[in-house]
Design a protein around this motif. Structure first.
Motif, PDB file in Angstrom:
ATOM      1  N   LEU A  35       6.904 -44.840  -6.014  1.00 24.73           N
ATOM      2  CA  LEU A  35       5.734 -44.637  -5.250  1.00 24.73           C
ATOM      3  C   LEU A  35       6.056 -46.184  -4.452  1.00 24.73           C
ATOM      4  CD1 LEU A  35       2.913 -43.854  -7.544  1.00 24.73           C
ATOM      5  CD2 LEU A  35       3.603 -42.520  -5.491  1.00 24.73           C
ATOM      6  N   ARG A  66       5.008 -46.982   3.627  1.00 28.17           N
ATOM      7  CA  ARG A  66       3.645 -47.558   3.611  1.00 28.17           C
ATOM      8  C   ARG A  66       2.752 -46.458   4.367  1.00 28.17           C
ATOM      9  NH1 ARG A  66       3.103 -53.046   2.722  1.00 28.17           N
ATOM     10  NH2 ARG A  66       1.028 -53.021   3.604  1.00 28.17           N
ATOM     11  N   ARG A  96       0.986 -43.870   2.026  1.00 33.49           N
ATOM     12  CA  ARG A  96      -0.230 -44.549   0.986  1.00 33.49           C
ATOM     13  C   ARG A  96      -1.544 -43.942   1.342  1.00 33.49           C
ATOM     14  NH1 ARG A  96       1.578 -50.866   0.287  1.00 33.49           N
ATOM     15  NH2 ARG A  96       3.608 -50.444  -0.444  1.00 33.49           N
ATOM     16  N   TRP A 154      -2.191 -40.665  -0.752  1.00 33.15           N
ATOM     17  CA  TRP A 154      -2.019 -40.760  -2.140  1.00 33.15           C
ATOM     18  C   TRP A 154      -3.453 -40.533  -2.904  1.00 33.15           C
ATOM     19  CZ3 TRP A 154       0.910 -46.234  -3.149  1.00 33.15           C
ATOM     20  CH2 TRP A 154       2.497 -45.986  -2.792  1.00 33.15           C
ATOM     21  N   GLN A 189      -2.158 -41.729  -8.311  1.00 32.14           N
ATOM     22  CA  GLN A 189      -0.918 -42.523  -7.555  1.00 32.14           C
ATOM     23  C   GLN A 189      -1.273 -43.844  -7.365  1.00 32.14           C
ATOM     24  OE1 GLN A 189      -0.395 -39.454  -4.629  1.00 32.14           O
ATOM     25  NE2 GLN A 189       1.747 -39.134  -5.308  1.00 32.14           N
ATOM     26  N   TRP A 190      -2.610 -44.117  -6.966  1.00 35.62           N
ATOM     27  CA  TRP A 190      -2.709 -45.523  -6.578  1.00 35.62           C
ATOM     28  C   TRP A 190      -2.750 -46.326  -7.894  1.00 35.62           C
ATOM     29  CZ3 TRP A 190      -2.508 -48.589  -2.622  1.00 35.62           C
ATOM     30  CH2 TRP A 190      -2.678 -48.088  -1.312  1.00 35.62           C
ATOM     31  N   PHE A 228       0.767 -46.906  -8.807  1.00 37.51           N
ATOM     32  CA  PHE A 228       1.477 -48.051  -7.915  1.00 37.51           C
ATOM     33  C   PHE A 228       0.969 -49.359  -8.564  1.00 37.51           C
ATOM     34  CE2 PHE A 228       1.041 -50.317  -3.905  1.00 37.51           C
ATOM     35  CZ  PHE A 228       2.711 -50.519  -3.747  1.00 37.51           C
TER      36      PHE A 228
END
Length: 102
Positions: free
Chosen positions: A52, A57, A60, A63, A67-68, A71
């Motif tokens: 990730l 960028r 994002r 996402w 996923q956040w 990350f």
């Protein structure tokens, strides 16, 4: 990667890859660079933090919450590991002894 150039008369030139030992592209001097085609990377659907972090960028905004979270955990872990790493320096000096010189 294909680059398109346009000269002052409006003629467009597409750059041609030269042999690997060449450094420049053969285009007229008065040509200006118009655009560079970028290869699109597919959206990553997994939750691997390292993968990730390597994504562009712009990805994002697509996402998911998982996923956040992955990350942010990856970035926190990397920051903690960087803080714990102590700088290490080493030097090795090799001198010839006078006895070994003829």
């Amino acid at each position: 990667m294909s680059v398109v150039y346009r000269d002052e008369r409006g003629v467009e030139y597409v750059s041609v890859p030269l042999p690997t030992h060449e450094v420049t592209e053969a285009v007229p001097i008065d040509a200006r660079r118009l655009r560079r085609r970028q290869d699109e990377r597919p959206f990553y659907a997994g939750t691997d933090g390292a993968e990730l972090a390597a994504q562009p960028r712009g990805h994002r905004k697509h996402w998911s919450d998982d996923q956040w979270i992955a990350f942010k955990e990856y970035r926190t872990l990397e920051a903690e590991l960087a803080r714990e790493d102590q700088p290490v320096a080493a030097a090795v000096v090799v001198k010839m002894s006078q006895e070994s010189v003829p």
